[in-house]
Design an enzyme around this catalytic site. Structure first.
Site, short mmCIF file in Angstrom:
data_model
loop_
_atom_site.label_atom_id
_atom_site.label_comp_id
_atom_site.label_asym_id
_atom_site.label_seq_id
_atom_site.Cartn_x
_atom_site.Cartn_y
_atom_site.Cartn_z
N LYS A 22 0.74 -1.17 0.13
CA LYS A 22 -0.05 0.05 0.10
C LYS A 22 0.98 1.15 0.16
O LYS A 22 0.69 2.14 -0.92
CB LYS A 22 -0.90 -0.14 1.18
CG LYS A 22 -1.54 1.55 1.49
CD LYS A 22 -2.31 1.48 2.84
CE LYS A 22 -1.63 1.76 3.97
NZ LYS A 22 -1.42 3.13 4.52
N ASN A 23 1.86 1.32 0.69
CA ASN A 23 2.46 2.48 1.10
C ASN A 23 3.71 2.75 -0.04
O ASN A 23 4.16 3.96 -0.21
CB ASN A 23 3.45 2.70 2.45
CG ASN A 23 2.26 2.84 3.69
OD1 ASN A 23 1.05 3.16 3.32
ND2 ASN A 23 2.52 2.37 4.83
N ARG A 93 -4.61 10.94 3.96
CA ARG A 93 -3.57 12.21 4.37
C ARG A 93 -2.52 12.08 3.14
O ARG A 93 -1.96 12.89 2.59
CB ARG A 93 -2.90 12.05 5.58
CG ARG A 93 -3.50 11.93 6.66
CD ARG A 93 -2.56 11.61 7.94
NE ARG A 93 -1.59 12.45 7.79
CZ ARG A 93 -1.35 13.78 8.13
NH1 ARG A 93 -2.37 14.51 8.84
NH2 ARG A 93 -0.21 14.33 8.05
N CYS A 117 -4.49 12.91 12.88
CA CYS A 117 -5.28 11.71 12.95
C CYS A 117 -4.91 10.83 14.27
O CYS A 117 -4.50 11.52 15.24
CB CYS A 117 -4.90 10.86 11.57
SG CYS A 117 -3.30 10.06 11.89
N ARG A 122 0.70 15.03 12.92
CA ARG A 122 1.12 14.86 11.54
C ARG A 122 1.29 15.96 10.66
O ARG A 122 0.59 16.02 9.65
CB ARG A 122 0.59 13.66 10.97
CG ARG A 122 0.48 12.24 11.83
CD ARG A 122 -0.30 11.40 11.12
NE ARG A 122 0.53 10.66 9.88
CZ ARG A 122 -0.06 9.61 9.15
NH1 ARG A 122 -1.07 9.31 9.38
NH2 ARG A 122 0.80 9.29 8.28
N ASP A 305 4.89 0.88 11.86
CA ASP A 305 3.58 0.32 11.48
C ASP A 305 3.46 -1.07 12.00
O ASP A 305 2.40 -1.70 12.06
CB ASP A 305 3.46 0.22 9.97
CG ASP A 305 3.40 1.60 9.65
OD1 ASP A 305 2.94 2.50 10.11
OD2 ASP A 305 3.57 1.90 8.17
N ARG A 397 -8.16 -0.38 5.03
CA ARG A 397 -7.36 0.27 4.75
C ARG A 397 -5.98 0.00 4.08
O ARG A 397 -5.39 0.38 3.37
CB ARG A 397 -6.97 1.55 5.61
CG ARG A 397 -8.21 2.51 5.85
CD ARG A 397 -7.61 3.78 6.67
NE ARG A 397 -6.90 4.63 5.75
CZ ARG A 397 -6.80 6.00 6.10
NH1 ARG A 397 -7.40 6.34 7.29
NH2 ARG A 397 -5.96 6.51 5.16
C1 EPZ Z 1 4.21 7.20 6.13
O1 EPZ Z 1 3.55 8.10 6.63
C2 EPZ Z 1 3.49 5.77 6.02
N1 EPZ Z 1 2.30 6.33 5.18
C3 EPZ Z 1 2.55 5.56 7.40
O2 EPZ Z 1 2.22 4.15 7.40
C4 EPZ Z 1 4.29 4.95 8.51
O3 EPZ Z 1 3.51 5.28 9.73
C5 EPZ Z 1 5.16 6.39 8.20
O4 EPZ Z 1 5.51 6.98 6.74
C6 EPZ Z 1 6.34 5.98 9.05
O5 EPZ Z 1 6.95 4.86 8.74
C7 EPZ Z 1 2.22 6.24 3.91
O6 EPZ Z 1 3.47 5.82 3.45
C8 EPZ Z 1 1.12 6.37 3.26
P1 EPZ Z 1 6.46 10.40 8.09
P2 EPZ Z 1 4.13 9.80 6.47
O7 EPZ Z 1 6.42 11.63 7.27
O8 EPZ Z 1 4.80 9.81 5.36
C9 EPZ Z 1 6.58 13.85 11.42
C10 EPZ Z 1 0.39 3.01 8.17
O9 EPZ Z 1 -0.17 2.34 9.10
N2 EPZ Z 1 6.62 14.76 10.49
O10 EPZ Z 1 7.77 9.76 7.97
O11 EPZ Z 1 2.93 10.65 7.04
C11 EPZ Z 1 5.30 12.96 11.77
O12 EPZ Z 1 4.32 13.77 12.54
C12 EPZ Z 1 0.98 4.40 7.88
O13 EPZ Z 1 0.52 2.45 6.76
C13 EPZ Z 1 6.65 16.12 10.76
O14 EPZ Z 1 6.81 16.52 11.81
O15 EPZ Z 1 5.07 9.54 7.83
C14 EPZ Z 1 5.65 11.68 12.29
O16 EPZ Z 1 5.84 11.91 13.72
C15 EPZ Z 1 0.36 5.19 9.12
N3 EPZ Z 1 6.44 17.00 9.85
C16 EPZ Z 1 7.00 11.40 11.65
O17 EPZ Z 1 7.60 12.62 11.20
C17 EPZ Z 1 6.47 16.46 8.44
O18 EPZ Z 1 6.22 17.49 7.63
C18 EPZ Z 1 7.16 10.39 10.70
O19 EPZ Z 1 6.32 10.85 9.48
C19 EPZ Z 1 6.23 15.26 8.20
C20 EPZ Z 1 6.31 14.23 9.24
#
Ligand code: EPZ
Length: 417
Positions: A22-23, A93, A117, A122, A305, A397
């Site tokens: 998915k991701n 998102r 969320c 996020r 995850d 999802r």
């Molecule tokens: C991706 O989310 C995945 N989603 C998530 O999978 C996964 O948990 C996550 O990466 C971490 O591995 C998809 O690929 C669609 P991040 P993403 O940006 O890209 C902070 C699942 O269950 N952050 O690496 O949103 C954020 O708040 C899902 O399949 C900022 O502060 O994750 C978080 O604490 C859920 N500012 C951390 O970084 C930003 O601009 C990691 O977020 C971006 C992120």
């Protein structure tokens, strides 16, 4: 709303095949916005709600999308829109990933700011800072962010945290901008490597994807491509953990050891016998798991995850196990629900201490998000008696046909509508 009725206590046994990731599929499908030529994305988990939402997003932006089994064909119908609709972004998102390709191609994009969320606030500041470093200006207007740039420019970018989404968004933008962009402190998840391979097929040159420094040589005009999405490592990890929790023996086809190293280390420490081959992982676990501490971290660390599924496993380990969540600030919604099944979990800040119990007992419970749902499903499979899991739309999802796959391993789980 659908629910799962699970009669637990059956060890999972047999072979299961995971779906496409998915991701990885989400950004790759969105990257088709970078070209007017047709693209075919194969091994897509098209049964997932998030993939269907992505198809709707592409259609709302002006693409024609044809889904046939696990294959998705994306074609152009004329000009693209540069505004992502709120009703889609609020459902998923990852829609914010459309910003990079649209901004790079058209110099303008308007996207609703995704809210928080169930797992955390996020924010998307890292994405936006990156676009600004490439020359975009932003204004906020009525819940939307508008980014504009006469022309984005290539150049060095440094992320304050290796955000997966920000790395993907900036890679996609850079792919359509002539010149060399280097993203430092980039996320290293395998899904980034897969996106890099797709962008290279479109005509950009991407190197270093999967390391902390990704280099993208962009091109003003990109062409179409055919790509097979990588297998879903999180789905694979979920089946491995579920097998350990039910004390079974399962071969997971489409599981790749190189994507799951930290998880395999933890499973072995917990007492599982793990064998790996090309494109499969086999696990056998006949006793209670040993208490095993984990701490989540960006790849190659233990994946956030799989934290909730791991917590479910540890509820059955004699003694105390510590689970630290270091990626998201609020990812323990499963703890209270597991408590309804007899688990003993104390959450404080970003950590949980689990005092293992001999057995969980079935109960009515509710999923709050995707991976919390997976954890509760695992707990239900391992528990004595009947569990009714509500709000399985969260599970839908990210896990394709999960009840059918589990039933194929001997589990007694049914979907009720
Ligand atoms: C991706 O989310 C995945 N989603 C998530 O999978 C996964 O948990 C996550 O990466 C971490 O591995 C998809 O690929 C669609 P991040 P993403 O940006 O890209 C902070 C699942 O269950 N952050 O690496 O949103 C954020 O708040 C899902 O399949 C900022 O502060 O994750 C978080 O604490 C859920 N500012 C951390 O970084 C930003 O601009 C990691 O977020 C971006 C992120």
């Amino acid at each position: 709303m659908d629910r799962f009725i699970i009669d637990g206590g059956v060890p999972l046994c047999g072979t299961v095949r995971v779906s496409g990731s998915k991701n990885a599929a989400l950004p790759i499908l969105i990257a088709t916005l970078l070209t007017d030529d047709p693209c075919v994305v194969e091994n897509c988990p098209t049964g997932l709600r998030d993939i269907r939402t992505t198809v709707r997003l592409l259609e709302s932006l002006g693409k024609k999308v044809t889904v046939e089994g696990a294959s998705v064909r994306v074609e152009s119908t004329g000009s693209l829109k540069t505004q992502a609709p709120y009703d889609i972004v609020k459902q998923m998102r990852a829609s914010v990933l459309a910003a990079g390709p649209l901004l790079a191609r058209f110099g303008l994009v308007r996207v609703p700011i995704p809210g928080g969320c169930a797992i955390g606030l996020r924010p998307i500041d890292i994405h936006l800072k990156g676009f600004e470093a490439m020359g975009a200006r932003r204004i906020a207007d009525q819940g939307d962010i508008i980014m504009s740039a006469a022309r984005l420019k290539a150049g060095p970018l440094k992320l304050r945290f290796p955000s997966v989404g920000a790395t993907e968004n900036l890679m996609m933008a850079a792919a359509a901008v002539p010149g060399r962009t280097v993203i430092r402190n980039a996320a290293r998840e395998p899904e980034i490597t897969d996106l890099g391979a797709f962008l290279t097929k479109l005509g950009a040159k991407v190197s270093g994807a999967g390391t902390a420094n990704v280099t993208i040589e962009g091109k003003a005009k990109l062409s179409g491509a055919r790509h097979r999405v990588m297998d879903d490592r999180i789905e694979a990890g979920t089946f491995l953990i579920a097998t350990a929790a039910t004390r079974g023996k399962v071969r997971v086809a489409g599981a790749h050891a190189e994507h799951l190293e930290a998880v395999l280390v933890a499973l072995r420490r917990a007492g599982a016998k793990v064998r790996v081959g090309r494109g499969w992982i086999e696990i056998e676990m006949r006793a209670r798991p040993k208490p095993t501490a984990i701490k989540t971290a960006p790849h190659p660390g233990f994946p956030t995850d799989l934290q909730a599924p791991w917590t479910a496993l540890m509820t059955l380990a004699p003694g105390f196990s510590k689970v630290r969540e270091a990626v998201f600030e609020n990812r323990f919604m499963h703890a209270a629900e597991l408590g309804r099944m007899g688990a003993q979990i104390a959450v404080s800040g970003g950590a949980a201490v689990v005092a293992g119990v001999e057995q969980l007992s079935g109960a009515p419970i509710m999923a709050s998000d995707l991976r919390a749902g997976a954890a509760l499903l695992i707990a239900g499979l391992a528990a004595k008696g009947r569990t009714v899991l509500q709000r399985v739309y969260h599970v839908d999802r990210g896990y394709e046909a999960v009840e059918r796959k589990l039933a194929g391993l001997g589990a007694r789980v049914e979907r009720a509508r």
